[in-house]
Enzyme design. Structure first.
Site, PDB file in Angstrom:
ATOM      1  N   ARG A  50      -9.338  -5.994 -20.168  1.00 50.06           N
ATOM      2  CA  ARG A  50      -9.527  -5.523 -21.543  1.00 50.06           C
ATOM      3  C   ARG A  50      -9.640  -6.666 -22.535  1.00 50.06           C
ATOM      4  O   ARG A  50     -10.417  -6.645 -23.449  1.00 50.06           O
ATOM      5  CB  ARG A  50      -8.370  -4.606 -21.924  1.00 50.06           C
ATOM      6  CG  ARG A  50      -8.628  -3.870 -23.224  1.00 50.06           C
ATOM      7  CD  ARG A  50      -7.667  -2.755 -23.422  1.00 50.06           C
ATOM      8  NE  ARG A  50      -6.299  -3.198 -23.168  1.00 50.06           N
ATOM      9  CZ  ARG A  50      -5.248  -2.394 -23.207  1.00 50.06           C
ATOM     10  NH1 ARG A  50      -5.407  -1.131 -23.479  1.00 50.06           N
ATOM     11  NH2 ARG A  50      -4.048  -2.837 -22.971  1.00 50.06           N
ATOM     12  N   LYS A 153      -1.513  -0.147  -1.785  1.00 52.56           N
ATOM     13  CA  LYS A 153      -0.369   0.740  -1.866  1.00 52.56           C
ATOM     14  C   LYS A 153       0.399   0.403  -3.155  1.00 52.56           C
ATOM     15  O   LYS A 153       0.262  -0.723  -3.621  1.00 52.56           O
ATOM     16  CB  LYS A 153       0.535   0.591  -0.643  1.00 52.56           C
ATOM     17  CG  LYS A 153       0.994  -0.832  -0.404  1.00 52.56           C
ATOM     18  CD  LYS A 153       2.460  -1.054  -0.253  1.00 52.56           C
ATOM     19  CE  LYS A 153       3.345  -0.872  -1.397  1.00 52.56           C
ATOM     20  NZ  LYS A 153       4.288  -1.961  -1.660  1.00 52.56           N
ATOM     21  N   HIS A 183      -0.807  -4.863   2.956  1.00 53.22           N
ATOM     22  CA  HIS A 183      -1.039  -6.283   3.280  1.00 53.22           C
ATOM     23  C   HIS A 183      -0.330  -6.723   4.565  1.00 53.22           C
ATOM     24  O   HIS A 183      -0.701  -7.720   5.160  1.00 53.22           O
ATOM     25  CB  HIS A 183      -0.684  -7.193   2.098  1.00 53.22           C
ATOM     26  CG  HIS A 183       0.776  -7.433   1.918  1.00 53.22           C
ATOM     27  ND1 HIS A 183       1.600  -6.534   1.303  1.00 53.22           N
ATOM     28  CD2 HIS A 183       1.566  -8.468   2.294  1.00 53.22           C
ATOM     29  CE1 HIS A 183       2.827  -7.010   1.301  1.00 53.22           C
ATOM     30  NE2 HIS A 183       2.850  -8.183   1.892  1.00 53.22           N
ATOM     31  N   GLU A 221      14.858  -8.619   2.780  1.00 55.78           N
ATOM     32  CA  GLU A 221      14.466  -9.616   1.780  1.00 55.78           C
ATOM     33  C   GLU A 221      15.712 -10.120   1.073  1.00 55.78           C
ATOM     34  O   GLU A 221      16.632  -9.348   0.798  1.00 55.78           O
ATOM     35  CB  GLU A 221      13.515  -8.988   0.760  1.00 55.78           C
ATOM     36  CG  GLU A 221      12.202  -8.545   1.377  1.00 55.78           C
ATOM     37  CD  GLU A 221      11.279  -7.954   0.336  1.00 55.78           C
ATOM     38  OE1 GLU A 221      10.445  -8.698  -0.185  1.00 55.78           O
ATOM     39  OE2 GLU A 221      11.405  -6.754   0.046  1.00 55.78           O
ATOM     40  N   HIS A 245       4.535  -0.203   4.859  1.00 58.15           N
ATOM     41  CA  HIS A 245       4.693  -1.327   5.786  1.00 58.15           C
ATOM     42  C   HIS A 245       5.476  -0.949   7.052  1.00 58.15           C
ATOM     43  O   HIS A 245       5.052  -1.247   8.167  1.00 58.15           O
ATOM     44  CB  HIS A 245       5.424  -2.498   5.111  1.00 58.15           C
ATOM     45  CG  HIS A 245       4.797  -2.948   3.823  1.00 58.15           C
ATOM     46  ND1 HIS A 245       3.443  -2.989   3.625  1.00 58.15           N
ATOM     47  CD2 HIS A 245       5.338  -3.392   2.666  1.00 58.15           C
ATOM     48  CE1 HIS A 245       3.183  -3.447   2.411  1.00 58.15           C
ATOM     49  NE2 HIS A 245       4.316  -3.685   1.803  1.00 58.15           N
TER      50      HIS A 245
HETATM   51  C1  BG6 Z   1       5.231  -5.460  -1.232  1.00 60.23           C
HETATM   52  C2  BG6 Z   1       6.381  -4.792  -1.916  1.00 60.23           C
HETATM   53  O1  BG6 Z   1       4.304  -4.505  -0.785  1.00 60.23           O
HETATM   54  O2  BG6 Z   1       5.705  -6.206  -0.124  1.00 60.23           O
HETATM   55  C3  BG6 Z   1       7.420  -5.820  -2.333  1.00 60.23           C
HETATM   56  O3  BG6 Z   1       5.905  -4.101  -3.054  1.00 60.23           O
HETATM   57  C4  BG6 Z   1       7.832  -6.673  -1.165  1.00 60.23           C
HETATM   58  O4  BG6 Z   1       8.557  -5.184  -2.896  1.00 60.23           O
HETATM   59  C5  BG6 Z   1       6.608  -7.241  -0.473  1.00 60.23           C
HETATM   60  O5  BG6 Z   1       8.662  -7.713  -1.646  1.00 60.23           O
HETATM   61  C6  BG6 Z   1       6.982  -7.968   0.790  1.00 60.23           C
HETATM   62  O6  BG6 Z   1       5.846  -8.605   1.280  1.00 60.23           O
HETATM   63  P1  BG6 Z   1       5.941  -9.985   2.053  1.00 60.23           P
HETATM   64  O7  BG6 Z   1       4.565 -10.237   2.533  1.00 60.23           O
HETATM   65  O8  BG6 Z   1       6.414 -10.988   1.050  1.00 60.23           O
HETATM   66  O9  BG6 Z   1       6.943  -9.777   3.126  1.00 60.23           O
END
Ligand code: BG6
Length: 510
Positions: A50, A153, A183, A221, A245
């Site tokens: 934008r 997602k 991803h 994490e 995931h």
């Molecule tokens: C994302 C989530 O899809 O994946 C995050 O929204 C998460 O909350 C992340 O931290 C983890 O991805 P990676 O590749 O860092 O393990």
């Protein structure tokens, strides 16, 4: 570069170009591909947002590339930046899409060959349906063979909202033109799961209920939710991680062998797994699911805030930052084998791994003094940060008397191939550009995952009985999660040299 991609003209239209995703993932991946000579011969990035000005945008991209890319901007940055253009557009304004169409048509007039367009929606997820609809109404999806739509997602927040978004996308874009990114599916170690299972003859024969006692999938994490409070308050761990995931990892570890390595075959095998998940009864959620939320604490000597103290988070929030589920796959291969899925923020350390625990030997040949008689063998597939596969088994200790000790065999990605893995986004963007839909989610998979989780989503709309917060940063989650497992909670990869000790890792709920 392969001939195929070297001659192609690709217009990468990035909607939401000023946002976080564009800066932290997409631009760094595109630049790394550029440096490796992996971008198509004629590539332009049309940044759509934008308010930004082109030069300011190029500069902020350079800064984020310096921060996130595998390689810092070098002498070739200017060449890369010269291929970035900017178009101003308000996502909610129908007229702006007309201007976008005109501007793209103008660019195409100067192209030498046919132009493929990729519309990447790095926009807030709730806008996916509306933006796709606007693009379609302007005729920007007419040439299906030359157009792709990419979304990330989370797609919706439940089955119904997913269907609404998906119907809007499908009004104009064919299923084959929609690339839904998870991803994790772009990670080397995740893609290797299929190679490991189906390119080797010795694992498949024991990959079933007869030899496998339990499978555990952990995505832990150590970070909190950082600046993503507003998003996370609507998502929580179940929607953010499990729906996509973790269930995708489950599909890869549990699916039947596909006949061919093609999108269609993979898709069907994954859907079979999701459709065979034993439904969770509405009144039975507590027996199979545990949720948690982190309180305040100290991590590596630094005080860290509770989830409820994070920016943009309600002081009474009952959103879960930890989720664990025990589930079963009702088919011949897996009947009765528990699969435990668990994920959380602010846990002991960052580790993603799959642990396959084999059944103990049926009969103890060795006397009790040999020790370890019934110790089950384990196969541990480390996805990150350790990119490795470990096989743990029992071995004879040298000397007499006859004694058994745990031992291991280890395969490490980096050591084996001596080269750096590309980032997941590099792999996935390359696949989008090549038009290879193998590592993307089909609508049926997304719908099946939402369907399966619906009872848990509903039950977790009410505040928990075990009051939040219920775990301390740096621990391994709420005490109740341990009840889902019949073994120690802590993940196993990256342990001491023998791969056996658990060192001084914190205990559950500490
Ligand atoms: C994302 C989530 O899809 O994946 C995050 O929204 C998460 O909350 C992340 O931290 C983890 O991805 P990676 O590749 O860092 O393990």
């Amino acid at each position: 570069m392969e001939e195929d991609i070297a001659n192609r003209t690709i217009r990468f239209v990035l909607l939401g170009a000023s946002g976080d995703l564009a800066h932290s993932k997409i631009l760094p991946a595109l630049y790394d591909l550029h440096r490796e000579g992996q971008l198509p011969g004629h590539f332009t990035l049309v940044a759509v947002s934008r308010s930004a000005e082109l030069e300011a945008l190029r500069q902020s991209y350079r800064d984020s590339v310096a921060h996130y890319a595998r390689q810092p901007p070098g002498a070739d940055w200017e060449g890369f930046a010269a291929g970035i253009f900017h178009i101003r557009l308000d996502l909610a304004e129908a007229d702006d899409y007309r201007r976008l169409k005109t501007a793209l048509a103008e660019m195409d007039r100067q192209a030498r060959g046919p132009v493929e367009r990729i519309f990447y929606l790095a926009t807030p997820p709730h806008l996916f349906g509306a933006v796709a609809d606007h693009l379609g109404r302007e005729g920007l999806a007419e040439d299906q063979a030359m157009t792709r739509l990419v979304v990330e997602k989370p797609m919706g927040h439940d089955l119904e909202s997913f269907r609404t978004i998906n119907n809007l996308m499908r009004r104009h874009f064919a299923e084959e033109s929609i690339y839904r990114i998870d991803h994790f599916l772009g990670k080397e170690t995740v893609q290797n799961l299929l190679a490991f299972r189906f390119a080797n003859p010795m694992f498949e024969p024991i990959w079933n209920r007869q030899y496998i006692e339990q499978v555990t999938i952990t995505v832990a994490e150590s970070e909190g939710i950082g600046g993503r409070g507003a998003y996370y308050e609507r998502a929580g761990a179940l929607r953010d991680m499990v729906q996509n995931h973790l269930l995708q990892l489950l599909c890869l570890i549990a699916m039947e062998p596909p006949v061919t390595y093609t999108a269609g075959d993979l898709r069907h095998k994954k859907e079979e797994v999701l459709n065979a998940l034993r439904p969770i009864p509405e009144g039975g959620v507590d027996a199979v699911a545990v949720r948690g939320q982190y309180g305040s604490g100290v991590v590596e000597g630094e005080p860290v805030p509770a989830y409820r103290q994070e920016p943009a988070v309600s002081a009474e929030s009952s959103v879960e930052t930890f989720a664990a589920l025990k589930l079963y796959i009702d088919n011949w291969r897996w009947q009765g084998v528990p699969f435990v899925l668990r994920t959380g923020k602010r846990l002991g350390r960052r580790v993603t791994e799959l642990v396959v625990r084999f059944r103990p030997v049926p009969h103890c040949t060795f006397p009790p003094r040999a020790g370890l008689n019934a110790q089950p063998a384990q196969l541990i597939i480390g996805i990150q940060p350790e990119e490795e596969i470990l096989l743990r088994f029992a071995a004879k200790e040298p000397g007499t008397p006859f004694r058994l000790q745990p031992a291991r065999m280890r395969f490490n990605y980096r050591e084996a191939f001596n080269k750096e893995s590309p980032a997941a986004y590099e792999t996935l963007l390359t696949e989008v550009m090549r038009g290879e839909p193998m590592h993307f989610m089909h609508a049926e998979q997304v719908a099946a995952a939402w369907r399966f989780l619906t009872p848990v989503l509903k039950a977790w709309e009410s505040p928990p009985e075990d009051p939040f917060p219920n775990y301390t940063p740096g621990s391994w989650g709420p005490k109740a999660a341990k009840g889902l497992l019949e073994e120690e909670w802590q993940p196993t990869c990256g342990c001491d040299a023998a791969g056996l000790g658990r060192g001084s890792e914190p205990k559950q709920g500490e």
